[in-house]
Write an enzyme that holds these catalytic residues in place. Structure first.
Site, PDB file in Angstrom:
ATOM      1  N   GLU A  32       0.917  -0.974   0.087  1.00  0.00           N
ATOM      2  CA  GLU A  32       0.067  -0.093   0.058  1.00  0.00           C
ATOM      3  C   GLU A  32       0.880   1.308   0.018  1.00  0.00           C
ATOM      4  O   GLU A  32       1.804   1.211   0.703  1.00  0.00           O
ATOM      5  CB  GLU A  32      -0.857   0.045   1.171  1.00  0.00           C
ATOM      6  CG  GLU A  32      -1.969  -0.871   1.428  1.00  0.00           C
ATOM      7  CD  GLU A  32      -2.939  -0.660   2.678  1.00  0.00           C
ATOM      8  OE1 GLU A  32      -2.741   0.447   3.378  1.00  0.00           O
ATOM      9  OE2 GLU A  32      -3.574  -1.495   3.037  1.00  0.00           O
ATOM     10  N   GLU A  67     -13.960   5.334   0.880  1.00  0.00           N
ATOM     11  CA  GLU A  67     -14.777   4.409   1.584  1.00  0.00           C
ATOM     12  C   GLU A  67     -15.354   4.916   2.860  1.00  0.00           C
ATOM     13  O   GLU A  67     -14.445   5.315   3.906  1.00  0.00           O
ATOM     14  CB  GLU A  67     -13.863   3.030   1.847  1.00  0.00           C
ATOM     15  CG  GLU A  67     -13.341   2.354   0.810  1.00  0.00           C
ATOM     16  CD  GLU A  67     -12.425   1.434   1.169  1.00  0.00           C
ATOM     17  OE1 GLU A  67     -12.647   0.315   1.781  1.00  0.00           O
ATOM     18  OE2 GLU A  67     -11.218   1.586   0.928  1.00  0.00           O
ATOM     19  N   LYS A 100     -15.115   3.278   6.548  1.00  0.00           N
ATOM     20  CA  LYS A 100     -13.793   3.191   7.389  1.00  0.00           C
ATOM     21  C   LYS A 100     -13.848   3.880   8.636  1.00  0.00           C
ATOM     22  O   LYS A 100     -14.417   5.118   8.583  1.00  0.00           O
ATOM     23  CB  LYS A 100     -12.512   3.815   6.639  1.00  0.00           C
ATOM     24  CG  LYS A 100     -12.258   2.610   5.282  1.00  0.00           C
ATOM     25  CD  LYS A 100     -11.009   2.819   4.691  1.00  0.00           C
ATOM     26  CE  LYS A 100      -9.943   2.200   5.738  1.00  0.00           C
ATOM     27  NZ  LYS A 100      -8.578   2.277   5.310  1.00  0.00           N
ATOM     28  N   GLU A 117      -8.955   8.411   6.528  1.00  0.00           N
ATOM     29  CA  GLU A 117      -9.039   7.083   6.514  1.00  0.00           C
ATOM     30  C   GLU A 117     -10.082   6.979   5.281  1.00  0.00           C
ATOM     31  O   GLU A 117     -10.323   6.088   4.681  1.00  0.00           O
ATOM     32  CB  GLU A 117      -9.528   6.484   7.651  1.00  0.00           C
ATOM     33  CG  GLU A 117      -8.296   6.219   8.620  1.00  0.00           C
ATOM     34  CD  GLU A 117      -7.153   5.442   8.061  1.00  0.00           C
ATOM     35  OE1 GLU A 117      -7.655   4.139   7.803  1.00  0.00           O
ATOM     36  OE2 GLU A 117      -6.066   5.571   7.979  1.00  0.00           O
TER      37      GLU A 117
END
Length: 465
Positions: A265, A321, A324, A330
């Protein structure tokens, strides 16, 4: 002479296999923690649209694997954290997991990586730590028993596996995992010719110390800022290389100098909360474009400690998202919004030039310095009422007189509404506990605001950065 030709043929054959396996093409992380993200078939189209060569998912979702069938996209799947302990001591369970989650899709979906857990060594759970490598061994044995030899087994780790990372040559694994977990893990990765999967985010060290770490150095944008390691005399031009080399030296310190790094990542947030510096579209686009350019360069650039080495990689992430947990950043790492539109222009193949990108100017960053005003923590829009009552109760039991002003007859008791009282409690809690790590989150029930919610004689406590 014939034997010489045969040996030469074998050498070039192995070289071609190695080159294919070590492709410098960039992939994308496909997280699913959103209640509004597109379907797997639609997501597959978006993945292709940014020319991602690989996809990493955080489970073995059969709908996603089916949507990637008969494509040339390599896929990484994941064994969930929750079953690592059971798999570590149960070969039958490992066999069952592989039969259920790999065999129905392989080889038509190009599953090439099987990751056991996600950042396990960042979780305070010593039992799972000790079971991680045994679980990796069990999964690989299951693959081998079923005749599957093209899938590499590993586990993604965060930078916090290091006890020391500066200077890079001093890279050292944490003492609580170095001998007990890292040594056998490196032995496994070395024996199976797998990768050390590493999550690398320059955003986090920079945002925690923006006065001493230059933003351009973190964004791979620096033209004249360098750091020279006093031990090795290696010169660094960006924070990304510096972080990777710290891990490389830690690996070398345990006796495995040639284990390959795979960037599991990397990325930069395109948004966040008011107290999160530098999380914006301009910086996210700049970082990801620069990292793609570096990673796809031919010949490969590598890092100062490993010049010319290929760094296979995944950029995080496909979507913003909304489910999260944690700080706002985040939920803001995506290349796409949930409606399928691009957050900014990006091509993971590295084929688009800087001139092409400039045709669509990016919004100027407005938060590259800490916000100077006051910030309050209030109830988020659409917050669940029953959960809100529990969160209010929790906040009021923390700290010193956190909720005194909303008691009957006090300055903030009116209006007598759950949302009003919870907003006061959240602000009061955050004002007391932010310096100790407290957040304005409350399991998605709270949000930050720079609009003062105070009313009349009721003054809401605030946070000043």
């Amino acid at each position: 002479m014939k034997m010489g030709l045969v040996s030469l043929f074998i050498f070039f054959h192995l070289l071609s296999i190695s080159s294919a396996e070590m492709s410098n093409k960039v992939g994308i992380c496909y997280g699913q923690l959103g209640n509004n993200i597109p379907s797997p078939p639609e997501s597959a189209k978006l993945i292709k649209s940014v020319k991602a060569a690989r996809v990493k998912i955080y489970d073995a979702n059969p709908h996603i694997l089916k949507s990637l069938k008969n494509t040339d996209i390599q896929v990484s799947i994941m064994v969930p954290n929750e079953i690592i302990n059971n798999i570590s001591s149960n070969g039958s369970l490992a066999d069952q997991w592989v039969r259920t989650n790999v065999l129905p899709h392989y080889p038509y979906t190009k599953i090439r990586y099987l990751l056991v857990g996600n950042e396990i060594l960042s979780i305070p759970d010593n039992i799972t730590w000790s079971n991680l490598v045994p679980a990796m061994r069990k999964i690989r044995s299951s693959l081998k028993a079923l005749g599957i030899r093209k899938i590499k087994v590993g586990t993604p780790l965060a930078m916090d596996v290091l006890q020391s990372s500066f200077p890079p040559s001093n890279g050292t694994f944490r003492s609580d995992i170095s001998g007990s977990v890292m040594k056998p893990m490196l032995q496994f990765l070395n024996r199976t010719k797998s990768f050390f999967f590493l999550d690398v985010y320059t955003y986090f060290p920079w945002s925690s110390d923006p006065k001493n770490i230059n933003l351009d150095y973190a964004l791979l944008e620096s033209q004249n800022i360098t750091y020279t390691d006093p031990v090795t005399n290696l010169t660094y031009t960006n924070l990304f290389d510096q972080m990777i080399d710290a891990v490389i030296f830690a690996i070398k310190r345990l006796g495995y100098p040639n284990i390959r790094i795979f960037i599991a990542e990397t990325g930069w947030p395109n948004g966040g909360d008011f107290d999160q510096i530098g999380a914006n579209i301009y910086n996210a686009a700049t970082y990801n474009r620069n990292i793609v350019k570096k990673l796809t360069s031919k010949p490969s650039i590598g890092t100062p400690a490993r010049p010319g080495w290929v760094l296979p990689s995944f950029v995080f992430s496909l979507y913003n998202e909304n489910q999260k947990t944690g700080p706002g950043t985040e939920r803001h790492f995506g290349l796409f919004y949930p409606n399928g539109s691009k957050v900014y222009e990006i091509d993971l193949s590295g084929e688009i030039s800087e001139e092409e990108y400039k045709k669509k100017p990016l919004p100027k960053p407005t938060n590259n310095e800490l916000y100077k005003g006051k910030i309050w923590c209030v109830v988020a829009k659409g917050a669940n009422r029953s959960e809100l009552a529990s969160a209010l109760s929790y906040a009021c039991t923390q700290g010193n007189k956190t909720c005194d002003p909303i008691q009957p007859g006090k300055a903030c008791s009116k209006p007598d509404s759950l949302v009003w009282h919870a907003s006061y409690a959240f602000s009061s809690y955050w004002a007391q506990f932010k310096r100790l790590g407290g957040t304005c989150y409350f399991n998605k029930l709270a949000t930050q605001t720079i609009k003062d919610p105070s009313y009349g004689s009721c003054k809401f406590p605030s946070v000043t950065l």
